[in-house]
Scaffold this motif. Structure first.
Motif, short mmCIF file in Angstrom:
data_model
loop_
_atom_site.label_atom_id
_atom_site.label_comp_id
_atom_site.label_asym_id
_atom_site.label_seq_id
_atom_site.Cartn_x
_atom_site.Cartn_y
_atom_site.Cartn_z
N ALA A 171 0.84 -1.21 0.00
CA ALA A 171 0.00 0.00 0.00
C ALA A 171 0.87 1.25 0.00
N LYS A 172 1.86 1.27 0.88
CA LYS A 172 2.70 2.47 0.99
C LYS A 172 3.62 2.64 -0.23
N ALA A 173 4.11 1.52 -0.76
CA ALA A 173 4.93 1.61 -1.98
C ALA A 173 4.09 2.14 -3.14
N ALA A 174 2.82 1.71 -3.22
CA ALA A 174 1.94 2.17 -4.29
C ALA A 174 1.66 3.67 -4.16
N GLU A 175 1.47 4.14 -2.94
CA GLU A 175 1.24 5.57 -2.73
C GLU A 175 2.48 6.37 -3.12
N SER A 176 3.64 5.81 -2.84
CA SER A 176 4.89 6.47 -3.21
C SER A 176 5.01 6.56 -4.73
N VAL A 177 4.73 5.45 -5.41
CA VAL A 177 4.77 5.44 -6.88
C VAL A 177 3.73 6.41 -7.45
N GLY A 178 2.60 6.54 -6.74
CA GLY A 178 1.57 7.48 -7.18
C GLY A 178 2.11 8.89 -7.30
N CYS A 179 2.97 9.28 -6.37
CA CYS A 179 3.60 10.62 -6.44
C CYS A 179 4.48 10.73 -7.69
N GLY A 180 5.23 9.67 -7.98
CA GLY A 180 6.07 9.66 -9.18
C GLY A 180 5.24 9.75 -10.44
N ASN A 181 4.10 9.03 -10.46
CA ASN A 181 3.19 9.09 -11.61
C ASN A 181 2.67 10.50 -11.83
N GLU A 182 2.37 11.19 -10.73
CA GLU A 182 1.83 12.55 -10.84
C GLU A 182 2.89 13.52 -11.39
N ILE A 183 4.14 13.30 -11.02
CA ILE A 183 5.21 14.12 -11.57
C ILE A 183 5.37 13.83 -13.07
N SER B 73 6.61 11.50 -1.10
CA SER B 73 6.84 10.16 -1.65
C SER B 73 7.85 9.39 -0.80
N GLU B 74 8.85 10.11 -0.28
CA GLU B 74 9.86 9.48 0.59
C GLU B 74 9.23 9.02 1.90
N SER B 75 8.28 9.79 2.41
CA SER B 75 7.59 9.42 3.65
C SER B 75 6.79 8.14 3.46
N TYR B 76 6.08 8.04 2.32
CA TYR B 76 5.35 6.80 2.01
C TYR B 76 6.31 5.61 1.95
N LEU B 77 7.45 5.81 1.29
CA LEU B 77 8.40 4.72 1.09
C LEU B 77 9.05 4.31 2.42
N ASN B 78 9.29 5.27 3.29
CA ASN B 78 9.82 4.95 4.62
C ASN B 78 8.85 4.06 5.39
N ASP B 79 7.55 4.35 5.24
CA ASP B 79 6.54 3.51 5.89
C ASP B 79 6.55 2.09 5.32
N ALA B 80 6.73 1.99 4.00
CA ALA B 80 6.80 0.68 3.36
C ALA B 80 8.00 -0.11 3.88
N ARG B 81 9.14 0.57 3.98
CA ARG B 81 10.36 -0.09 4.47
C ARG B 81 10.24 -0.50 5.94
N SER B 82 9.53 0.30 6.71
CA SER B 82 9.35 -0.02 8.13
C SER B 82 8.58 -1.32 8.31
N ALA B 83 7.69 -1.61 7.37
CA ALA B 83 6.90 -2.85 7.46
C ALA B 83 7.80 -4.08 7.42
N LEU B 84 8.95 -3.98 6.73
CA LEU B 84 9.86 -5.12 6.61
C LEU B 84 10.46 -5.52 7.95
N GLU B 85 10.47 -4.58 8.89
CA GLU B 85 11.01 -4.89 10.22
C GLU B 85 10.14 -5.91 10.95
#
Length: 373
Positions: free
Chosen positions: A267-279, A315-327
């Protein structure tokens, strides 16, 4: 790294960003994450034509066996809450007749599958499903992987024709064909996902419902570009969050502890990519997309440069949340490095488009094209 535009992950493009250089380094040293990701990338590229043909054949059978396509269209419109994405009764027969030719239908399927979202997702779902199979000691020889991955890729792909119909920004000559296809795409996704059992189908239905809420709000916000609130944008991002998060959860067949971890990560990775898509879309249109984080922040700060910079932080904040899930992953989890590498590709993707925006130097046009009250 597969996508609609292969140049995003070319060596030159990778050398242009910090995560891209890390990707190259991992490739040179054949890291575990690189090898796993490359394995799924190559598998997806090899099997994608088979999947597309299977998808088209299933749609072909459904369209040809439907004795009341108008009723099918009306039921779909009622479910998704929009008559804009269906055909009028008088328009159905000529379109149905055209799509009763398999080659024509196959062409339309290939067009909607030609999407970064779809092509970048295929190898990810296969990897997640295999990781779950390994963790839960499931039978790797069943057809469950094909059914669940196919079903969710098809469900995600439904957003492509629906977006093109609403946005009217590409494939204008095929939009009526897509309108006819949409209900059958959803029906096919449901049939395949249901093979995972009641809990998996129930999870999909809830995710699809939430994604529709996000998509509906996204459409409504186009009418009030200068007064969009942060809360409304967060809600509209369900169109990314719910679709990918739910798919992640169902790659573990909705079983804990992996289901929740996969949900958050995807979910968080998708939201991060969403920011890239908007750019990316803002570069293409030389105007901040409506609605989008670049638009929201540009209007808030009354400066497009600052607005896009803030979007990258978001987008970085979303991705940080995605990475935190791996913990939260279990010890000795077989695909931890695969997911770490995946998130590295997401980071590169966003930075690639941000760097492209800076190179284009269209700030004055972006500023000039900001909507006014």
């Amino acid at each position: 790294m597969s996508g609609k535009d292969e140049s995003i992950f070319s060596k030159g493009a990778l050398m242009g960003t910090k995560p891209g250089k890390q990707i190259i380094k991992q490739g040179l040293f054949k890291s575990k994450g690189f090898k796993q990701f490359n394995q799924y990338k190559e598998e997806a590229e090899t099997t994608f034509p088979e999947f597309a043909k299977r998808f088209a054949k299933n749609l072909f059978d459904q369209i040809n066996s439907d004795d009341n396509p108008n009723s099918t269209q009306q039921a779909f419109a009622e479910e998704v809450g929009s008559t804009e994405i269906i055909l009028n009764a008088s328009e159905i027969d000529p379109i149905k007749s055209k799509l009763e030719d398999f080659d024509t239908l196959h062409d339309r399927v290939l067009r909607i599958l030609n999407s970064n979202f779809v092509k970048m997702t295929f190898p990810v779902f296969n990897g997640l499903f295999d990781a779950s199979t390994d963790y839960f000691k499931d039978d790797p020889n069943s057809n469950m992987r094909e059914d669940i991955v196919d079903g969710h890729i098809i469900a995600i792909d439904l957003s492509e024709p629906m977006d093109r119909i609403v946005d009217k920004d590409e494939d204008l000559e095929y939009l009526d064909d897509y309108k006819l296809m949409n209900p059958y795409i959803l029906k096919l996704a449901r049939e395949k996902i249901s093979k995972g059992g009641e809990d998996v189908l129930k999870e999909f239905e809830e995710g699809f419902k939430q994604a529709r809420i996000g998509q509906y709000l996204d459409t409504k916000l186009k009418d009030k570009p200068t007064s969009i609130t942060e809360e409304e944008l967060v809600e509209s991002y369900k169109k990314y969050r719910s679709v990918m998060g739910t798919a992640g959860r169902n790659m573990a067949l909705n079983r804990g502890p992996l289901a929740e971890i996969f949900y958050t990560g995807m979910a968080k990775a998708a939201e991060s990519v969403g920011c890239g898509n908007e750019i990316e879309d803002s570069i293409r249109d030389k105007a901040a997309k409506i609605p989008s984080w670049p638009l929201f922040y540009s209007l808030k700060m009354n400066d497009v440069k600052s607005g896009f910079e803030e979007t990258m932080k978001h987008s970085e904040s979303y991705l940080n949340d995605a990475r935190s899930a791996l913990e939260e992953l279990p010890d000795n989890f077989s695909h931890r490095k695969f997911l770490e590498f995946l998130f590295l590709t997401v980071e590169h993707y966003n930075l690639f488009w941000y760097k492209k925006l800076q190179e284009q130097n269209i700030w004055s046009e972006l500023q000039q094209n900001l909507p006014t009250k």
